[in-house]
Design an enzyme around this catalytic site. Structure first.
Site, PDB file in Angstrom:
ATOM      1  N   ARG A  65       0.915  -1.050  -0.097  1.00  0.00           N
ATOM      2  CA  ARG A  65      -0.006   0.006   0.158  1.00  0.00           C
ATOM      3  C   ARG A  65       0.959   1.165   0.029  1.00  0.00           C
ATOM      4  O   ARG A  65       0.408   2.431  -0.149  1.00  0.00           O
ATOM      5  CB  ARG A  65      -0.944   0.033   1.227  1.00  0.00           C
ATOM      6  CG  ARG A  65      -2.259  -0.875   0.929  1.00  0.00           C
ATOM      7  CD  ARG A  65      -3.097  -0.960   2.101  1.00  0.00           C
ATOM      8  NE  ARG A  65      -2.309  -1.917   3.302  1.00  0.00           N
ATOM      9  CZ  ARG A  65      -2.988  -2.039   4.434  1.00  0.00           C
ATOM     10  NH1 ARG A  65      -3.807  -1.053   4.981  1.00  0.00           N
ATOM     11  NH2 ARG A  65      -2.506  -2.955   5.073  1.00  0.00           N
ATOM     12  N   LYS A 108      31.150  27.401  -2.267  1.00  0.00           N
ATOM     13  CA  LYS A 108      31.288  26.018  -2.321  1.00  0.00           C
ATOM     14  C   LYS A 108      32.933  25.490  -2.033  1.00  0.00           C
ATOM     15  O   LYS A 108      33.605  26.340  -2.827  1.00  0.00           O
ATOM     16  CB  LYS A 108      31.080  25.447  -3.815  1.00  0.00           C
ATOM     17  CG  LYS A 108      30.984  24.028  -3.947  1.00  0.00           C
ATOM     18  CD  LYS A 108      31.477  23.724  -5.502  1.00  0.00           C
ATOM     19  CE  LYS A 108      33.181  23.841  -5.713  1.00  0.00           C
ATOM     20  NZ  LYS A 108      33.459  23.423  -6.604  1.00  0.00           N
ATOM     21  N   TYR A 167      30.115  34.800  -6.146  1.00  0.00           N
ATOM     22  CA  TYR A 167      30.229  33.324  -6.014  1.00  0.00           C
ATOM     23  C   TYR A 167      31.676  33.090  -5.636  1.00  0.00           C
ATOM     24  O   TYR A 167      32.572  33.468  -6.284  1.00  0.00           O
ATOM     25  CB  TYR A 167      29.921  32.621  -7.435  1.00  0.00           C
ATOM     26  CG  TYR A 167      30.370  31.309  -7.472  1.00  0.00           C
ATOM     27  CD1 TYR A 167      29.837  30.412  -6.575  1.00  0.00           C
ATOM     28  CD2 TYR A 167      31.439  31.046  -8.350  1.00  0.00           C
ATOM     29  CE1 TYR A 167      30.352  29.008  -6.568  1.00  0.00           C
ATOM     30  CE2 TYR A 167      31.868  29.694  -8.199  1.00  0.00           C
ATOM     31  CZ  TYR A 167      31.156  28.733  -7.520  1.00  0.00           C
ATOM     32  OH  TYR A 167      31.673  27.336  -7.594  1.00  0.00           O
TER      33      TYR A 167
HETATM   34  C1  UD1 Z   1      -1.117  -6.873  11.764  1.00  0.00           C
HETATM   35  C2  UD1 Z   1      -1.753  -7.952  12.276  1.00  0.00           C
HETATM   36  C3  UD1 Z   1      -3.269  -7.203  12.867  1.00  0.00           C
HETATM   37  C4  UD1 Z   1      -2.883  -6.055  13.473  1.00  0.00           C
HETATM   38  C5  UD1 Z   1      -1.843  -5.093  12.783  1.00  0.00           C
HETATM   39  C6  UD1 Z   1      -1.187  -3.846  13.699  1.00  0.00           C
HETATM   40  C7  UD1 Z   1      -1.606 -10.078  11.551  1.00  0.00           C
HETATM   41  C8  UD1 Z   1      -2.222 -11.276  10.602  1.00  0.00           C
HETATM   42  N1  UD1 Z   1      -2.162  -8.953  11.626  1.00  0.00           N
HETATM   43  O1  UD1 Z   1      -1.817  -6.583  10.432  1.00  0.00           O
HETATM   44  O2  UD1 Z   1      -4.080  -7.915  13.735  1.00  0.00           O
HETATM   45  O3  UD1 Z   1      -4.007  -5.166  14.040  1.00  0.00           O
HETATM   46  O4  UD1 Z   1      -0.676  -5.894  12.415  1.00  0.00           O
HETATM   47  O5  UD1 Z   1      -0.576  -3.054  12.903  1.00  0.00           O
HETATM   48  O6  UD1 Z   1      -0.786 -10.415  11.907  1.00  0.00           O
HETATM   49  N2  UD1 Z   1       5.455  -9.168   7.875  1.00  0.00           N
HETATM   50  C9  UD1 Z   1       6.523  -9.996   7.556  1.00  0.00           C
HETATM   51  N3  UD1 Z   1       6.488 -11.007   6.641  1.00  0.00           N
HETATM   52  C10 UD1 Z   1       5.053 -11.126   6.147  1.00  0.00           C
HETATM   53  C11 UD1 Z   1       3.921 -10.536   6.446  1.00  0.00           C
HETATM   54  C12 UD1 Z   1       4.365  -9.159   7.233  1.00  0.00           C
HETATM   55  O7  UD1 Z   1       7.882  -9.849   8.159  1.00  0.00           O
HETATM   56  O8  UD1 Z   1       4.846 -12.398   5.519  1.00  0.00           O
HETATM   57  C13 UD1 Z   1       5.943  -7.903   8.693  1.00  0.00           C
HETATM   58  C14 UD1 Z   1       5.756  -6.395   7.866  1.00  0.00           C
HETATM   59  O9  UD1 Z   1       6.872  -6.234   7.280  1.00  0.00           O
HETATM   60  C15 UD1 Z   1       5.564  -5.484   8.863  1.00  0.00           C
HETATM   61  C16 UD1 Z   1       4.707  -6.460  10.091  1.00  0.00           C
HETATM   62  O10 UD1 Z   1       4.985  -7.723   9.764  1.00  0.00           O
HETATM   63  O11 UD1 Z   1       6.495  -4.959   9.555  1.00  0.00           O
HETATM   64  C17 UD1 Z   1       3.192  -6.485   9.810  1.00  0.00           C
HETATM   65  O12 UD1 Z   1       2.573  -6.855   8.719  1.00  0.00           O
HETATM   66  P1  UD1 Z   1       1.582  -6.174   7.984  1.00  0.00           P
HETATM   67  O13 UD1 Z   1       1.160  -6.666   6.557  1.00  0.00           O
HETATM   68  O14 UD1 Z   1       1.531  -4.659   7.996  1.00  0.00           O
HETATM   69  O15 UD1 Z   1       0.128  -6.501   8.897  1.00  0.00           O
HETATM   70  P2  UD1 Z   1      -1.125  -5.853   9.112  1.00  0.00           P
HETATM   71  O16 UD1 Z   1      -2.060  -6.241   7.898  1.00  0.00           O
HETATM   72  O17 UD1 Z   1      -0.942  -4.451   9.456  1.00  0.00           O
END
Ligand code: UD1
Ligand code: CA
Length: 457
Positions: A17, A351, A366
Site C-alpha cells: 500500500r 562552495k 560566487y
Molecule cells: C497486523 C495484524 C493485525 C494488527 C496489525 C497492527 C496479523 C495477521 N495481523 O496486520 O491484527 O491489527 O498488524 O499493526 O498479524 N511481515 C513480515 N512477513 C510477512 C508479513 C508481514 O515480516 O509475511 C511484517 C511486515 O513487514 C510488517 C509487520 O510484519 O512490519 C506487519 O505486517 P502487515 O502486513 O503490516 O500486517 P497488518 O495487515 O498491518
C-alpha cells in the site's frame, strides 16, 4: 533487562500500500528509516540484539541496520505467523517480545508495562490493544462472556458484527517462548488472505486452556502502524511533535512550532530561536543563542553559538562557527567553512570555500574552490572563475586582502596578504602582498558630447 527476554522484529513485508520501490521499513520519518526507531526501542528494552525478520530487499535492510541486530530470512512473505516461524531456531528465551518494523512510535515505558503485566498475570501471551474510532484494517479483539480475550479476527475475515468491534490488535505481543515455538508449527493458511496469521495463536492458546491477557493502551498514537503514505505522514507528524517538544524542554524557542520540519537526528542548544518554516535535516547541530530565521534549510550543517542565519539561507555539508552571520538568501554548498565572525550576505553562493575569522562577502558573489584569509573583504559581485571547462582551480585570498566590487578572480590565482584589487578588475595573475592590482580600461571623458547629441535631434 535479562536474557530471559528476546525480541523479534517483523520487517519482511514489501508494504504494497506504500506504492513504492522502497521496502516499507526503510521509508523515512523525521530523517530516519522506520526500522531504526523499532531497533532503538528493542535496545532500550534488552541488551541482547533483536532478531529482525527480513525478506523484501533484505540486503538493503540488513546493510542499514548492520550489527545492531541478528537476522532471520523469510524468502516468501506468507504472513506474520510465517515471519516468526523463520526465527524459530533462534528462540531460546523464556519470554519473546514481538514487534513490527512498521510501528515506530511505541514508548519503552509502554513495553515495560506490557512485560510487567505479562509476568504478574503469568500469561502464556499478553498483547497490546487499543480502541479506535475507525478500526480500519486492524485485527479485531473478540472477547468472551467474561471479558477475556478469546481470539483475534483479521478485518478481512471478520463478519459484520466483528467488524464493528472498536478494540483492535496493536501488533505487539509478549509470548512464553515454549508455547510460542510449539504453536507456531501448528499455524495454517485457512483464512481470507491465505496467510499464516500470527494472530491465530491467540485462539490456539485459549483452546489449549492457556492464559491470554491484553493491555489496553490509552494513546493509540503509540502503536500506529505505517501501511500507506497517509499513515507515514501521520507518524512523521507525531515524531516531529515529539522532537520539537523535547527541544523546547531543552531551552529552544520556536515561534511557530507546527510549521518547522526537524529530523530526529538534529540537536539545538538552549536560547536558540527558531522562526517559522525552518527545515533542519541530517546531522545538523546548532549551538546556543542562535537565531534561525524563516525559510532556513540546513542539511548536515554544524552551526556554532550565537550565529545568525537570516531568511532563506540554504546550506548543506557546511560548518558555520560562532557569531557568524549568513543571508538573507545565501547558499552555502558542500565544503563551505566559515570561521568566527564571518559575514556572508545577500545572494552569495559558496562552495568548497574556507573563510578565516572576520572575513566578509556581503553581496552578490560566487566564491568556489577558495581559501579566504582572516579579515578579507570581498566586494559586491565578485566571482571566482574556478572552472576552465575541464578542471577546477583554486583561488587564495590571503589575510586582510581587499577585493573591490565586480572583480573576477581567474583561478588558479593568489592575492597576497593585505593587497588591494581595484573594483571591476579581471585578475589573471598573482597579486603580491601589500600591492594594488587594477585591470580596467582607463576611463575616457568626451567633454560636451551629450549636449552635442541632443542638439542634433
Ligand atoms: C497486523 C495484524 C493485525 C494488527 C496489525 C497492527 C496479523 C495477521 N495481523 O496486520 O491484527 O491489527 O498488524 O499493526 O498479524 N511481515 C513480515 N512477513 C510477512 C508479513 C508481514 O515480516 O509475511 C511484517 C511486515 O513487514 C510488517 C509487520 O510484519 O512490519 C506487519 O505486517 P502487515 O502486513 O503490516 O500486517 P497488518 O495487515 O498491518
Ligand atoms: Ca501493519
Amino acid at each position: 533487562m535479562s536474557d530471559e527476554l528476546q525480541i523479534i522484529i517483523m520487517a519482511a513485508g514489501l508494504g504494497t500500500r506504500m506504492k513504492s520501490r522502497t521496502v516499507k521499513v526503510l521509508h523515512r520519518a523525521a530523517g530516519r528509516p522506520l526500522i531504526d526507531y523499532v531497533v532503538d526501542l528493542a535496545h532500550e528494552i534488552s541488551d541482547a540484539a533483536p532478531v529482525v525478520v527480513v525478506g523484501h530487499q533484505r540486503e538493503a535492510v540488513q546493510q542499514h541496520v548492520g550489527d545492531r541486530a541478528r537476522y532471520a530470512v523469510q524468502e516468501q512473505q506468507l504472513g506474520t505467523g510465517h515471519a516468526v516461524q523463520q526465527a524459530i531456531d533462534q528462540i531460546k528465551a523464556k519470554e519473546v517480545l514481538i514487534l513490527s518494523g512498521d510501528v515506530p512510535l511505541t514508548r519503552a515505558e509502554t513495553l515495560l508495562r506490557l512485560i510487567e503485566e505479562h509476568r504478574r498475570s503469568r500469561n502464556a501471551l499478553t498483547l497490546l490493544t487499543m480502541n479506535l474510532g475507525d478500526p480500519g484494517l486492524y485485527g479485531r479483539i473478540v472477547r468472551d462472556a467474561k471479558g477475556a480475550v478469546e481470539r483475534i479476527v483479521e478485518a478481512k475475515d471478520a463478519n459484520e458484527q466483528q467488524r464493528a468491534i472498536r478494540e483492535v490488535n496493536a501488533g505487539i505481543y509478549i509470548f512464553d517462548g515454549g508455547h510460542l515455538v510449539s504453536n507456531l508449527k501448528k499455524l495454517s493458511t485457512n483464512n481470507a488472505q491465505g496467510e499464516y496469521y500470527l494472530t491465530d495463536l491467540i485462539g490456539m492458546l485459549r483452546e489449549d486452556g492457556k492464559r491470554v491477557g491484553a493491555l489496553l493502551i490509552e494513546n493509540p498514537v503509540e502503536v500506529l502502524g505505517v501501511n500507506s503514505r497517509s499513515e507515514l505522514a501521520t507518524v512523521e507528524g507525531e515524531i516531529q511533535r515529539r522532537v520539537v517538544e523535547r527541544l523546547m524542554s531543552e531551552g529552544v524557542t520556536f515561534r511557530n512550532p507546527s510549521t518547522v520540519v526537524i529530523d530526529s537526528t538534529v540537536s539545538i542548544g538552549p536560547d536558540t530561536v527558531v522562526y517559522p518554516f525552518v527545515t533542519l535535516e541530517g546531522t545538523t547541530r546548532i549551538g546556543t543563542g542562535c537565531v534561525i530565521e524563516p525559510g532556513v534549510h540546513l542539511q548536515n550543517v554544524a552551526v556554532g553559538n550565537d550565529v545568525h542565519l537570516k531568511t532563506g539561507t540554504v546550506a548543506e555539508d557546511a560548518v558555520i562557527e560562532d557569531e557568524a552571520t549568513v543571508g538573507p538568501y545565501a547558499h552555502l554548498r558542500p565544503g563551505t567553512e566559515l570561521a568566527r565572525h564571518v559575514k556572508i550576505g545577500n545572494f552569495v553562493e559558496t562552495k568548497k570555500a574556507t573563510f578565516g575569522e572576520g572575513a566578509k562577502a556581503s553581496h552578490l558573489s560566487y566564491i568556489g574552490d577558495a581559501e579566504v584569509g582572516a579579515d578579507v573583504n570581498i566586494g559586491a559581485g565578485t566571482i571566482t572563475c574556478n572552472y576552465d571547462g575541464v578542471s577546477k582551480h583554486k583561488t587564495v585570498l590571503e589575510d586582510g586582502a581587499f577585493i573591490g566590487s565586480d572583480t573576477q578572480l581567474v583561478a588558479p590565482v593568489r592575492v597576497g596578504r593585505g593587497a588591494y584589487v581595484g573594483a571591476g578588475s579581471t585578475i589573471t595573475k598573482d597579486v603580491p602582498p601589500d600591492s594594488l592590482a587594477l585591470s580596467r580600461v582607463p576611463q575616457k571623458v568626451v567633454e560636451g558630447w551629450a549636449k552635442q547629441r541632443r542638439k542634433k535631434k
